[in-house]
Each structure stands twice: as structure tokens, then as C-alpha cells.
Design an enzyme around this catalytic site. Structure first.
Site, PDB file in Angstrom:
ATOM      1  N   GLY A  90       0.918  -1.135   0.166  1.00  0.00           N
ATOM      2  CA  GLY A  90      -0.060  -0.072   0.051  1.00  0.00           C
ATOM      3  C   GLY A  90       0.844   1.351  -0.135  1.00  0.00           C
ATOM      4  O   GLY A  90       0.459   2.309  -0.743  1.00  0.00           O
ATOM      5  N   ASP A 198      -7.362   1.223   4.250  1.00  0.00           N
ATOM      6  CA  ASP A 198      -7.905   0.556   5.255  1.00  0.00           C
ATOM      7  C   ASP A 198      -9.418   0.389   5.279  1.00  0.00           C
ATOM      8  O   ASP A 198     -10.182   0.226   6.117  1.00  0.00           O
ATOM      9  CB  ASP A 198      -7.706   1.581   6.641  1.00  0.00           C
ATOM     10  CG  ASP A 198      -6.521   1.532   7.012  1.00  0.00           C
ATOM     11  OD1 ASP A 198      -5.627   0.647   6.658  1.00  0.00           O
ATOM     12  OD2 ASP A 198      -5.944   2.445   7.792  1.00  0.00           O
ATOM     13  N   HIS A 224      -4.859  -6.448   6.773  1.00  0.00           N
ATOM     14  CA  HIS A 224      -6.122  -5.339   5.942  1.00  0.00           C
ATOM     15  C   HIS A 224      -7.140  -6.455   5.380  1.00  0.00           C
ATOM     16  O   HIS A 224      -7.176  -7.725   5.853  1.00  0.00           O
ATOM     17  CB  HIS A 224      -5.427  -4.682   4.695  1.00  0.00           C
ATOM     18  CG  HIS A 224      -4.453  -3.630   5.193  1.00  0.00           C
ATOM     19  ND1 HIS A 224      -4.774  -2.539   4.883  1.00  0.00           N
ATOM     20  CD2 HIS A 224      -3.343  -3.683   5.949  1.00  0.00           C
ATOM     21  CE1 HIS A 224      -3.792  -1.588   5.562  1.00  0.00           C
ATOM     22  NE2 HIS A 224      -2.932  -2.413   6.072  1.00  0.00           N
TER      23      HIS A 224
HETATM   24  C1  LIG Z   1      -3.976   4.216   5.856  1.00  0.00           C
HETATM   25  C2  LIG Z   1      -2.852   3.212   5.148  1.00  0.00           C
HETATM   26  N1  LIG Z   1      -1.963   3.742   4.119  1.00  0.00           N
HETATM   27  C3  LIG Z   1      -1.013   3.101   3.654  1.00  0.00           C
HETATM   28  C4  LIG Z   1      -0.774   2.002   4.215  1.00  0.00           C
HETATM   29  C5  LIG Z   1       0.554   1.199   3.939  1.00  0.00           C
HETATM   30  O1  LIG Z   1       0.033   0.031   3.461  1.00  0.00           O
HETATM   31  P1  LIG Z   1       1.572  -1.227   3.547  1.00  0.00           P
HETATM   32  O2  LIG Z   1       1.608  -1.527   4.673  1.00  0.00           O
HETATM   33  O3  LIG Z   1       0.919  -2.110   2.592  1.00  0.00           O
HETATM   34  O4  LIG Z   1       2.616  -0.490   2.827  1.00  0.00           O
HETATM   35  C6  LIG Z   1      -1.388   1.383   5.491  1.00  0.00           C
HETATM   36  C7  LIG Z   1      -1.057   0.427   6.036  1.00  0.00           C
HETATM   37  O5  LIG Z   1      -1.457  -0.130   7.229  1.00  0.00           O
HETATM   38  C8  LIG Z   1      -2.549   2.311   6.211  1.00  0.00           C
HETATM   39  O6  LIG Z   1      -3.223   1.900   7.037  1.00  0.00           O
END
Ligand SMILES: Cc1ncc(COP(=O)(O)O)c(C=O)c1O
Length: 443
Positions: A90, A198, A224
């Protein structure tokens, strides 16, 4: 059945046997109140994910291939969105969304260093990181307690002649007023990035969040709504933005061949770019300075099986959230309970609570008690990101439009517990029982 297919089937049979022996949950039978840990989140899977993963391992294609194609198609169909560009997390998806908007192919609308991005400080760091990494200036507005989302009244106040983007997350699965933010972006010709990491499955006025912005981003980390272990995606309705995100993801190249393909455009040696020799191999023409943030086939294979479970997962999260909400209503004099706007259908990531001013205990005591009772807790990520060492110790430039009073309260008094589909009614009842002990034990 040929020998190859016969072997595959034998392997799947063994995988099923292994799943039943090692992984099949028997949670209620095994749950011991006060001893078994109640996680804030976790992967939920069955033999289907394992079949799919093993299937991809037997293909041994490794990089993006048939499973990635299938995942993109399933996700596009679920969201009713035109383009899904997968990524390895993410955070990478957020990076791609911002990078894409710096492309020279956007002409006057491209982002340049010093441009401002309206966002919030209460959230996950990698919603903000790519803003700073591109020399853009984050402008922080405050959030509302209860939803932990942007206070939309502050958006207009945040505007300056350099404002170019509004980038916001649907905090912990509760949608912000995405129509109002989209209208604000349109009114001021701003790009709109929806961090939907989220909130997969949430809706605003019946339409999925993640379909309102120019870009939306998704995470498939195990906490997630669906998981690939690590994984993410960017979605967009705009073919040019899709092309730009893909280019930045794939080394910055101009060519759009899938891995293993060589001449999708049918003009591989016929293009003419700038000062490159005529007909320079299109596979090695770089229109951007990009990254490699691609997904592997094994990750996509797990995602394909998880997508089939998504509606059930979302429903289970809602039920668990409701269960906790009903039970915690009696503690409302101590805790601010989570709020979902009437236009929204949340796809809850967690159950968020804020300790009220004047309560006879503080968050530290409450979360220590819950953790001792084997109930995992989490903060709203960075709390107030401007108070994190990444900001205070490094002189990152930013602007705020108010004191960020609620953001500070979130940093000191807010926490959340899990609602993920792996929780059983027995676990939820134990959580409620434990919460009910708090006023007596901690006052
Ligand atoms: C709102 C939000 N954006 C971005 C991310 C980043 O995702 P990732 O852990 O897959 O890099 C998260 C991670 O939990 C998140 O809660």
C-alpha cells in the site's frame, strides 16, 4: 488426465490434508479467556489460498502473470472501476499515485516541488511520506473525534495559491465525506488521492470508496481486509493516469508489455523519441525515472482466492464492530465511541475508542490492562505525525491550518482493538467483559 495434471491434483490433495492438519482453525474450542491472545488483526484463509499459492509455485512463472491479471480483473469488477495497477504494498501504491502526478505528460497540471498537498496528520506515515519525498509541502488539517477523519470545514482554510492536491485516508475503514472532498477538489482544480488502504468494501451513498478520487490506493498486508502477505494496488478511471502509474512502477519505462511479452504495441523498433536513435528498442525507452514496485505471481495467487471471500470478510467485520458497539455503549461516559456518518457503510478495520477528558484513567493504563488481559491494542498509527521524530528531528517543511487539537487528543487518548473476521463471539464477549472491569480496576 495427463501426467502433469494428475501430479498437480495429487499435490493439491496433499495440500488440503496439510491445511486441515496444520492451519484449519478450531478457535472456539481452543480459545481460553485471558490466556489466548486476541489479535488486532490477522490473515484469514483456508485451503483455497494454499491451492492457489501452490498452483502459482508449480507454474514457476514468479513475476506478474496469469494470477496478477486475474486479480486485477476481479478487483476492477468488484469496485466497478476501470483500471487496477497492482504494486508490492500500500505504501508503494501511495508512492506511485504521487509520482504519477509529477509526470511531464500532465503538462501544466504536473506537480512541482513546493506545491501543497492538503492532508491530515492523524494517520499512517506513508500517506504523507511520498508528499515530502517529492518536495511537496503537506498542509495538515484537523480530524474529527469519532470518525477520526478530516474535518471538512478546514479544507477551504487550508487553500493557498500553491495547493494542487488533496490526499486523505478513510481512517480505519470509516469513510470521510468523499463527495464533499471530491467537490472541493473539482472546485479548485486539485488532484484527489483517496487512500483506501484501510477501507476496502466501504461505501459512501452506495458507491465504493476508492472510486471517487483521481487515484485510490489499497494495501494487502495481513492486517487488511484481504491479504497477499505484502501487496497493494492503485486504481483510477483515467487511462492516462493508469499509464503513468504503471510506468513509474515498471522502472519508468514507456513500454507497456507484460512480463514475458515483447511487442505488445507492434511497433517495438519503430518509435521515435526525442534524441534517441530512431527505432530504439521500445522496451528500453524511459519516459520517467521510476522504480520497480511490481507484485509477484505468488502474492497475486493468494489475492485471487482472498477476493472471493471479500464480501464475507466485510460483513463479518461489520458484525463484530456492531457486537462491540452494543456492548460498549454502557461505558460511553468514559469512552468516545466510534461514529459512522449516515451516508456511509463502513468496512471497519478496527474498533476505535477515545478516552474522554476527565475520565479517571488514561490510555496508557487502559491499553496496559487490555494487553495484560491478552487483548491486543493499537494506536491510530502515527497519532500526530508532526510530533514524530521523522518530523521534529529532520526539519521537514509543512504547514498546519489550526492547532490540530483533536489530532493531539488522538495521539494521547485514542486506541483501537480488532474486529477482523478471525474473532469469534466468544472472544468478543471476553473483550466486553474485560472492558467492563476497567472503571472498577483502574479508577
Ligand atoms: C491508511 C494506510 N495507508 C497506507 C498503508 C500502507 O500499506 P502497506 O503496509 O501495505 O505498505 C497503511 C498500512 O496499514 C495504512 O493504514
Amino acid at each position: 488426465m495427463d501426467r502433469q495434471e494428475q501430479l498437480r491434483q495429487e499435490i493439491f490433495t496433499k495440500v488440503h490434508e496439510y491445511y486441515r492438519l496444520v492451519h484449519q482453525p478450531t478457535q472456539d474450542a481452543e480459545f481460553i479467556a485471558g490466556k489466548s491472545r486476541i489479535n488486532y488483526a490477522g490473515r484469514v484463509f483456508d485451503e483455497k489460498e494454499m491451492f492457489s499459492l501452490v498452483d502459482s509455485a508449480l507454474d514457476f512463472w514468479l513475476t506478474s502473470g496469469r494470477f496478477e491479471q486475474e486479480f486485477q480483473a476481479k478487483m476492477a469488477c468488484f469496485l466497478e472501476t476501470a483500471h487496477v495497477v497492482t504494486a508490492n504494498s500500500g505504501s508503494s501504491a501511495n508512492l506511485l499515485a504521487v509520482s504519477a502526478l509529477t509526470s511531464h505528460k500532465l503538462g501544466e497540471r504536473r506537480l512541482k516541488p513546493g506545491d501543497e498537498v492538503v492532508t491530515v496528520a492523524a494517520g499512517f506515515p506513508t500517506t504523507v511520506a511520498p508528499i515530502v519525498q517529492h518536495g511537496l509541502i503537506p498542509v495538515f488539517v484537523d480530524v474529527e473525534l469519532g470518525t477520526y477523519n478530516v474535518n471538512p470545514d478546514q479544507l477551504e482554510v487550508a487553500l493557498s495559491s500553491r495547493t494542487r492536491v488533496v490526499s486523505l485516508a478513510h481512517t480505519l475503514g470509516v469513510p470521510f465525506d468523499v463527495e464533499r472532498v471530491a467537490a472541493f477538489a473539482r472546485r479548485h482544480s486539485l488532484w484527489f488521492i483517496e487512500d483506501n488502504c484501510d477501507a476496502l468494501g466501504a461505501k459512501w451513498n452506495g458507491k465504493y470508496t476508492g472510486t471517487f478520487g483521481d487515484f485510490a490506493t489499497f494495501s494487502f498486508y495481513p492486517a487488511h481486509h484481504i491479504t497477499m502477505g505484502e501487496g497493494g494496488a492503485v486504481t483510477t478511471a483515467d487511462p492516462l493516469l493508469k499509464q503513468l502509474a504503471t510506468s513509474f512502477r515498471d522502472w519508468g519505462r514507456d513500454c507497456w508489455c507484460d512480463p514475458g511479452q515483447d511487442n505488445t504495441c507492434n511497433r517495438r523498433f519503430e518509435w521515435h523519441f526525442g534524441s534517441l536513435p530512431a527505432g530504439y528498442d521500445h522496451k528500453y525507452v524511459y519516459s520517467h525515472l521510476g522504480y520497480n514496485l511490481k507484485l509477484t505471481e505468488m502474492q497475486a495467487a493468494v489475492g485471487v482466492a482472498q477476493m472471493d471471500k471479500l464480501p464475507v470478510f466485510v460483513e463479518k467485520r461489520r458484525q463484530n464492530w456492531q457486537h462491540l458497539y452494543r456492548g460498549l455503549k454502557e461505558l460511553e461516559e468514559y469512552f468516545i465511541l466510534p461514529e459512522v456518518p449516515p451516508q456511509a457503510e463502513a468496512s471497519p478495520f478496527g474498533f476505535v475508542l477515545t478516552i474522554r477528558d476527565g475520565a479517571p484513567f488514561d490510555r496508557q493504563k487502559v491499553t496496559a490492562f487490555l494487553e495484560q488481559s491478552r487483548i491486543q491494542t493499537r494506536t491510530v498509527f502515527a497519532g500526530n505525525i508532526t510530533r514524530q521524530p521523522a518530523f521534529t528531528d529532520s526539519g521537514v517543511p509543512y504547514r498546519t491550518v489550526s492547532e490540530l487539537k483533536n489530532t493531539d487528543k488522538v495521539m494521547t487518548d485514542t486506541f483501537w482493538v480488532g474486529v477482523y473476521p478471525g474473532l469469534s463471539p466468544l472472544m468478543l464477549e471476553y473483550m466486553l467483559e474485560t472492558f467492563r472491569q476497567i472503571p472498577g480496576k483502574l479508577s
